[in-house]
Design an enzyme around this catalytic site. Structure first.
Site, PDB file in Angstrom:
ATOM      1  N   LYS A 115       0.840  -1.206   0.000  1.00 58.97           N
ATOM      2  CA  LYS A 115       0.000   0.000   0.000  1.00 58.97           C
ATOM      3  C   LYS A 115       0.873   1.253   0.000  1.00 58.97           C
ATOM      4  O   LYS A 115       0.513   2.266  -0.587  1.00 58.97           O
ATOM      5  CB  LYS A 115      -0.921  -0.007   1.210  1.00 58.97           C
ATOM      6  CG  LYS A 115      -2.032  -1.058   1.124  1.00 58.97           C
ATOM      7  CD  LYS A 115      -3.017  -0.866   2.257  1.00 58.97           C
ATOM      8  CE  LYS A 115      -3.810  -2.099   2.585  1.00 58.97           C
ATOM      9  NZ  LYS A 115      -4.818  -2.484   1.625  1.00 58.97           N
ATOM     10  N   GLU A 199      -3.471   6.709   8.333  1.00 65.40           N
ATOM     11  CA  GLU A 199      -4.383   7.348   7.386  1.00 65.40           C
ATOM     12  C   GLU A 199      -5.492   8.025   8.168  1.00 65.40           C
ATOM     13  O   GLU A 199      -5.878   7.508   9.235  1.00 65.40           O
ATOM     14  CB  GLU A 199      -5.010   6.264   6.500  1.00 65.40           C
ATOM     15  CG  GLU A 199      -4.910   6.550   5.028  1.00 65.40           C
ATOM     16  CD  GLU A 199      -5.354   5.364   4.187  1.00 65.40           C
ATOM     17  OE1 GLU A 199      -4.575   4.931   3.346  1.00 65.40           O
ATOM     18  OE2 GLU A 199      -6.481   4.873   4.376  1.00 65.40           O
ATOM     19  N   HIS A 234     -14.729  -5.289   7.324  1.00 66.28           N
ATOM     20  CA  HIS A 234     -14.038  -4.621   6.209  1.00 66.28           C
ATOM     21  C   HIS A 234     -14.008  -5.492   4.960  1.00 66.28           C
ATOM     22  O   HIS A 234     -13.157  -5.321   4.092  1.00 66.28           O
ATOM     23  CB  HIS A 234     -12.605  -4.230   6.581  1.00 66.28           C
ATOM     24  CG  HIS A 234     -12.516  -3.261   7.705  1.00 66.28           C
ATOM     25  ND1 HIS A 234     -13.084  -2.013   7.669  1.00 66.28           N
ATOM     26  CD2 HIS A 234     -11.919  -3.360   8.911  1.00 66.28           C
ATOM     27  CE1 HIS A 234     -12.849  -1.388   8.805  1.00 66.28           C
ATOM     28  NE2 HIS A 234     -12.145  -2.179   9.579  1.00 66.28           N
ATOM     29  N   ARG A 291      -5.583  -7.911 -10.188  1.00 69.39           N
ATOM     30  CA  ARG A 291      -6.161  -9.198 -10.605  1.00 69.39           C
ATOM     31  C   ARG A 291      -7.634  -8.976 -10.930  1.00 69.39           C
ATOM     32  O   ARG A 291      -8.138  -7.872 -10.741  1.00 69.39           O
ATOM     33  CB  ARG A 291      -6.047 -10.188  -9.460  1.00 69.39           C
ATOM     34  CG  ARG A 291      -6.634  -9.584  -8.190  1.00 69.39           C
ATOM     35  CD  ARG A 291      -6.861 -10.534  -7.072  1.00 69.39           C
ATOM     36  NE  ARG A 291      -7.019  -9.860  -5.805  1.00 69.39           N
ATOM     37  CZ  ARG A 291      -8.137  -9.359  -5.322  1.00 69.39           C
ATOM     38  NH1 ARG A 291      -9.244  -9.433  -6.031  1.00 69.39           N
ATOM     39  NH2 ARG A 291      -8.185  -8.759  -4.152  1.00 69.39           N
TER      40      ARG A 291
END
Ligand code: ADP
Length: 500
Positions: A115, A199, A234, A291
């Site tokens: 990430k 974040e 999530h 993907r």
């Protein structure tokens, strides 16, 4: 490409094989011992057993899969999703062996697999990021200062994260260290890498993702967005396309931002750029999945594309045969992931035998699954039984169709997310499109489901199925021995058991 090996199992393996068949391409299935009678094994032209059930002894054995490819003259590998699909090393080895990898380059996989690397790549390409850090946290005090500046609550995230793991919300400075330690240890255990970053925690976000396609000639298109805000832990359960809140102007903006993210790592093949959208419709880059996504069918239904065929054509070096202007949205599609999970018990995975399994039918219904009645849901893999996907001329019709499809779907023997799906589809906030990623915490209560299960009936049928399976295995073994005597050649196709 004349022969493709699908390095995966279940519904996605079958789904890829169907497109191959339509393109006149032969298919090779790989399977673990518990999957030997699975539909994907029986559907393929050839099939090879990789080993025992655990993925690290079967579906994750990249070198063994490449050996099979060489032995059977395979010229393309489709990795599906999960397993080796985002393993840059595997992609590299496939290519080094002169076989086409039906996906992006190992370099793109590597960049987007982290990430942090992804954030750094897209930053230079005009893609908005959630405020936060773009380096791993090494100094807790410094990280706390940054968090104060961003403003609590913040999210600690694992750079190597996936599937919602390694993510921790911190609401105040005093909690920082404890949550940091938890995120790091979770990340270390799950991904072998404990790098974490910060974040801003977007309070009421929607999860919006954009399907992109890129070819080897620098052409890109976006195949519109998917709204995936209905999540538990999530992780997505209900997805729809297009999103209720995205206007044509915003669609163009977010679509172009997705293409920029793809360009930042010289991406080709199919990929998905994930964003969160705040209450004011500002969007921020989350990550790129390199993907085919589980939820790709809803994009296929509204665009009319077969994304697997596009992937194969791109891997063959062909140019994308249409432009952005050629694409348009037709109707509305919804997907419900039918998991073997108990929605009345915190969505805990359930295992067992599908003692009754009847799919819904009729106009606008597509079920992508990899099971048949009588099969067991193995404990070794993701507990998804099927993807129930519907198309309607508009959102209202799609919702009504999904409700009908859920009612028609008969699954007994394991608990499933079907009743939860019904709850979502009937919920006024879902119907009005007023949803965010906290839908489940805000509105869901298992008392609202009134599933009635007849335990006695399940017990009797379970015993019958166990006996039937035992006989099936014996029949299979006998057939194998006979075939071995008759023909010692390695052509598995000739010797394999027939579906029952
Ligand atoms: P993973 O790779 O583990 O799936 P993502 O970064 O894709 O992690 O995020 C998964 C989900 O977590 C998102 O769909 C969203 O619901 C939530 N999420 C992620 N980042 C944020 C954020 N900054 N603020 C609020 N929610 C977030």
């Amino acid at each position: 490409m004349l022969k493709i090996l699908i390095a995966n199992r279940g519904e996605i393996a079958l789904r890829v094989m169907r497109s191959c068949k339509e393109m006149g391409i032969k298919t090779v299935a790989v399977y673990s011992e518990v999957d030997r009678l699975s539909p994907h094994v029986l559907y393929a032209d050839e099939a090879v057993c990789l080993g025992p059930a655990p993925s690290n002894q079967s579906y994750l054995l990249g070198d063994k899969i490449i050996e099979v490819c060489k032995k059977l003259n395979v010229d393309g590998v489709h990795p599906g999703y999960g397993f080796l699909s985002e393993n840059a090393n595997f992609a590299k080895k496939v290519i080094e062996n002169g076989i086409k990898f039906i996906g992006p380059s190992p370099e793109s996989i590597e960049i987007m697999g982290s990430k942090l690397m992804a954030k750094n790549a897209v930053k230079a390409f005009d893609t908005p990021l959630v405020p936060g850090t773009d380096q791993p946290i090494s100094d807790i005090e410094e990280a706390k200062k940054i968090s104060e500046k961003i403003g609590y609550p913040i999210l600690i995230k694992a750079s190597a994260g996936g599937g919602g793991k390694g993510m921790r919300i911190v609401t105040k400075s005093e909690e920082f260290e404890e949550q940091m330690e938890r995120a790091q240890s979770e990340a270390k255990n799950a991904f072998g890498d404990d790098s974490c970053f910060i974040e801003k925690y977007v309070a009421s976000p929607r999860h919006i993702e954009v399907q992109v396609l890129g070819d080897h000639h620098g052409n890109y298109v976006y195949v519109f967005e998917r709204e995936c805000s209905i999540q538990r832990r999530h992780q997505k359960v209900v997805e729809e396309a297009p999103s209720f809140v995205i206007t044509p102007e915003l669609r163009k903006k977010i679509g172009e931002a997705a293409i920029n993210a793809a360009k930042s790592c010289k991406y080709f093949n199919a990929g998905t750029v994930e964003f969160i959208l705040d209450e004011n419709l500002n969007f921020y880059f989350l990550e790129m999945n390199t993907r085919l996504q589980v939820e790709h069918p809803i994009s296929e239904l509204i665009s009319g594309l077969d994304l697997v065929k596009e992937q194969i054509k791109i891997a063959r070096g062909e140019k994308i045969s249409f432009s952005q202007e050629d694409l348009s949205i037709n109707g509305h599609a919804i997907e419900l992931r039918v998991y073997a999970e108990d929605p009345q018990n915190n969505f805990l995975p359930d295992i067992g035998t599908l003692i009754e399994y009847k799919k819904p039918e009729g106009l606008g219904i597509r079920v992508d699954d990899g099971f048949r009645e009588g099969m067991e849901i193995p404990i070794y893999y993701d507990p998804m039984i099927a993807k129930l996907v519907v198309w309607g001329k508009d959102r209202t019709e799609a919702i009504e169709r999904m409700k009908r499809a859920i009612d028609e779907y008969r699954i007994k023997g394991v608990k499933t997310t079907l009743p939860f799906g019904k709850f979502v589809l009937n919920h006024p906030n879902f119907i009005s499109g007023d949803i965010d990623t906290h839908f489940v915490e805000k509105y869901y209560n298992s008392d609202l489901l009134n599933e009635t299960i007849n335990e006695e009936e399940i017990k009797v049928i379970s015993e019958f199925i166990t006996l039937k399976n035992k006989l099936l295995f014996e029949k299979n073994n006998t057939q194998k021995s006979i075939s071995n005597i008759e023909n010692s050649s390695s052509n598995w196709k000739k010797n394999r058991p027939q579906a029952v």
